[in-house]
Design a protein around this motif. Structure first.
Motif, mmCIF file in Angstrom:
data_model
loop_
_atom_site.group_PDB
_atom_site.id
_atom_site.type_symbol
_atom_site.label_atom_id
_atom_site.label_comp_id
_atom_site.label_asym_id
_atom_site.label_seq_id
_atom_site.Cartn_x
_atom_site.Cartn_y
_atom_site.Cartn_z
ATOM 1 N N ASN A 421 -143.098 59.054 35.539
ATOM 2 C CA ASN A 421 -144.272 58.218 35.808
ATOM 3 C C ASN A 421 -144.139 57.450 37.117
ATOM 4 O O ASN A 421 -144.523 56.294 37.232
ATOM 5 N N GLY A 422 -143.543 58.121 38.115
ATOM 6 C CA GLY A 422 -143.413 57.484 39.415
ATOM 7 C C GLY A 422 -142.227 56.561 39.548
ATOM 8 O O GLY A 422 -141.937 56.064 40.625
ATOM 9 N N LEU A 423 -141.504 56.294 38.439
ATOM 10 C CA LEU A 423 -140.362 55.390 38.472
ATOM 11 C C LEU A 423 -139.077 56.194 38.503
ATOM 12 O O LEU A 423 -138.883 57.110 37.701
ATOM 13 N N GLU A 424 -138.195 55.845 39.425
ATOM 14 C CA GLU A 424 -136.945 56.576 39.553
ATOM 15 C C GLU A 424 -135.892 55.983 38.619
ATOM 16 O O GLU A 424 -135.680 54.781 38.592
ATOM 17 N N GLU A 425 -135.259 56.855 37.855
ATOM 18 C CA GLU A 425 -134.237 56.423 36.911
ATOM 19 C C GLU A 425 -133.024 57.331 37.036
ATOM 20 O O GLU A 425 -133.148 58.508 37.330
ATOM 21 N N VAL A 426 -131.843 56.768 36.811
ATOM 22 C CA VAL A 426 -130.630 57.562 36.778
ATOM 23 C C VAL A 426 -130.603 58.312 35.448
ATOM 24 O O VAL A 426 -130.795 57.721 34.385
ATOM 25 N N LYS A 427 -130.385 59.622 35.519
ATOM 26 C CA LYS A 427 -130.377 60.458 34.323
ATOM 27 C C LYS A 427 -129.101 61.277 34.281
ATOM 28 O O LYS A 427 -128.547 61.647 35.319
ATOM 29 N N SER A 428 -128.671 61.588 33.085
ATOM 30 C CA SER A 428 -127.513 62.472 32.936
ATOM 31 C C SER A 428 -127.937 63.892 33.270
ATOM 32 O O SER A 428 -129.136 64.218 33.291
ATOM 33 N N LEU A 429 -126.955 64.759 33.519
ATOM 34 C CA LEU A 429 -127.243 66.151 33.828
ATOM 35 C C LEU A 429 -128.021 66.794 32.683
ATOM 36 O O LEU A 429 -128.980 67.545 32.909
ATOM 37 N N GLU A 430 -127.641 66.494 31.460
ATOM 38 C CA GLU A 430 -128.323 67.080 30.308
ATOM 39 C C GLU A 430 -129.776 66.610 30.217
ATOM 40 O O GLU A 430 -130.664 67.402 29.888
ATOM 41 N N GLU A 431 -130.011 65.332 30.535
ATOM 42 C CA GLU A 431 -131.387 64.817 30.514
ATOM 43 C C GLU A 431 -132.237 65.482 31.587
ATOM 44 O O GLU A 431 -133.395 65.852 31.342
ATOM 45 N N ARG A 432 -131.663 65.643 32.768
ATOM 46 C CA ARG A 432 -132.404 66.304 33.854
ATOM 47 C C ARG A 432 -132.675 67.756 33.493
ATOM 48 O O ARG A 432 -133.755 68.289 33.761
ATOM 49 N N ARG A 433 -131.700 68.413 32.883
ATOM 50 C CA ARG A 433 -131.869 69.817 32.487
ATOM 51 C C ARG A 433 -132.988 69.949 31.459
ATOM 52 O O ARG A 433 -133.839 70.843 31.563
ATOM 53 N N THR A 434 -133.007 69.050 30.489
ATOM 54 C CA THR A 434 -134.039 69.092 29.450
ATOM 55 C C THR A 434 -135.435 68.945 30.047
ATOM 56 O O THR A 434 -136.367 69.669 29.681
#
Length: 513
Positions: A421-434
């Protein structure tokens, strides 16, 4: 305590660049941004560090926050001494309940301002090729809500049926059958042109047209859903001549951008300008090396060098940053020839005030070496600032024919952030993959652009080899030979390669497809 304030801001109908300068200024200084569903989520990136974001939702009959809670939260945040940006789709006063929010603030002694926005009633029609007025068709227009506060109330259909101007109904598609029936019963000709504009001014804008008698059946057949504008009047006939937006070269295309976050703005902006949707999935991040001893030492004696070779815009930025920090400026490069790989690197050099002396025909190290080999002498001193994980070819080849100083100035690493939603957040590799797999499975991506071998490498690391088949049906575009070779090595199918290693050429390749 400092005095708080609320800005009731119109975000416009959807197109990112239809935000006003004043609205942008208010967003950038806000401590809190309270936003609606129909406000372009990209605007949230304008918030300053530490800004608080509150999702007010406001989809039809499905509010994340009811209106009384929205009123309360903006007032409470302002009472705490904060600057509050209340971001609303369209214009705050055109069925946006901005008046109610303003009254609520006034009654509590809270300072506020209203920042007008482009209402979809005008901007949405414009992007559909429909002028809301025209000397030969309509000398007035009337904007009507499709949802009255009290469902038992009725519009004055007898008056509306006799109006000669353009009728625009907002939020009324659920009542389309009633609107068409009532207007015809009130005397409006069954042959009156009607247009239904869904997601006006956005990349996925769609428009269906018909007349009052048939429009409801057309809407059912086409599956028209909110948010949709209803336009009734002869001005609809001008759509065929004035429809500029849907004729843009990338209209409706969903293009994933894998460049580094700091470098993607030009590509993203061009995609949006040409009617497409840019899906940002930064795969790489540029990390400047802490130890710049070799570069600083070379800069200290830069007048002894004959050539500087730049292979990326990152190397250019870091070199000039260190040049200025050393107390030198462009005059220190007066006797140095500058070589550059690629149009992007050449462009960044030009912005620094340097016209590259040597730019190879092809944006690859092999082509640059061929050009340099013809002019370099054994005693020439050459400075080559590069990435720690750059290809060895240029370094090894130059080292054999001249006195080479090789400085590793940055590292390309995998990006660890994502944009929600336009907001940048740090994500784990698994979250980004999902999230990436979900986009591919839902068929939400038409093209993916790769602008370097490293973007391809880290993209596959995010996707995972086990999900490679999910790229079927997605067109993968490469910027050049080295990138294409890496993509194939990773098992990806290169749909097309850009003729030139330029952002413009990448987009032209997609436009021509």
């Amino acid at each position: 305590m400092k005095k708080g304030k609320v800005y009731l801001i119109g975000a416009g109908p959807g197109d990112y660049k239809l935000l006003t300068l004043k609205a942008l200024e208010c967003l950038q200084k806000a401590d809190v941004i309270v936003y609606d569903r129909l406000a372009n989520s990209e605007y949230l990136k304008q918030g300053k560090a530490g800004c608080e974001y509150i999702d007010a939702g406001k989809a039809s009959s499905n509010h994340t926050l009811p209106q009384d809670e929205i009123n309360e939260v903006i007032a409470r945040k302002a009472a705490e001494g904060k600057i509050v940006a209340r971001l609303k789709g369209g214009d705050p006063y055109v069925f946006g309940r901005g008046g109610e929010e303003g009254e609520y603030l006034y009654e509590r002694g809270i300072d506020f301002e209203v920042v007008p926005g482009v209402t979809s009633a005008i901007g949405g029609l414009c992007y559909a090729g429909i002028p809301i007025t025209h000397r030969d068709a309509a000398s007035s227009f009337h904007v009507i809500t499709g949802h009255l506060k009290d469902e038992n109330d009725e519009l004055d259909w007898d008056v509306l049926g006799k109006l000669k101007g353009t009728l625009v109904f907002l939020m009324g598609v659920a009542n389309l059958n009633k609107i068409a029936t009532k207007l015809m019963a009130a005397g409006k000709s069954k042959d009156t042109p009607v247009a239904l504009i869904s997601w006006a001014t956005c990349y996925n804008q769609s428009v269906v047209t018909g007349n009052l008698e048939e429009i409801y059946e057309i809407a059912l057949r086409e599956g028209v859903k909110p948010p949709t504008l209803i336009v009734v009047g002869d001005v609809v006939r001008y759509r065929e001549k004035l429809n500029f937006f849907e004729n843009r070269p990338l209209f409706g295309k969903r293009i994933m951008v894998t460049r580094a976050r700091t470098q993607s703005s030009q590509l993203v902006s061009r995609i949006q300008d040409e009617g497409g949707r840019a899906i940002e999935l930064p795969t790489i991040s540029i990390k400047e090396n802490e130890d710049q001893t070799v570069l600083k030492s070379a800069i200290a004696q830069i007048d002894t060098y004959n050539y500087i070779v730049f292979t990326s815009q990152n190397a250019v930025e870091i070199f000039f940053k260190n040049l200025l920090e050393s107390g030198k400026d462009l005059r220190a490069l007066g006797n140095v020839k500058v070589a550059a790989i690629g149009a992007i690197t050449e462009k960044v050099l030009r912005e620094k005030g340097i016209l590259a002396d040597i730019v190879p025909e092809k944006a690859v190290a092999e082509s640059l070496y061929t050009s340099l080999e013809k002019m370099l002498r054994k005693e020439d001193k050459v400075l080559l600032p590069q990435a720690t994980n750059a290809r060895d070819f240029l370094r090894d080849s130059l080292d054999k024919i001249c006195e080479l100083t090789y400085a590793t100035v940055y590292e390309t690493v995998m990006d660890t952030q994502t944009s929600i939603n336009g907001l940048e957040e740090v994500k784990s590799l698994e979250e980004r993959r999902t999230e990436l797999v979900a986009l591919l499975e839902n068929k939400e991506v038409d093209y993916i652009t790769f602008t370097s071998a490293s973007t391809a490498t880290y993209f596959m690391e995010i996707l995972g080899c086990e999900n490679l088949l999910k790229l079927e049906g997605v067109k993968l575009i490469s910027i050049g030979e080295i990138t294409s070779a890496k993509m194939r090595e990773l098992g990806m199918n290169v749909y097309k390669q850009s003729p030139e290693a330029k952002i413009e050429s990448v987009l032209e390749t997609i436009s021509n497809d």
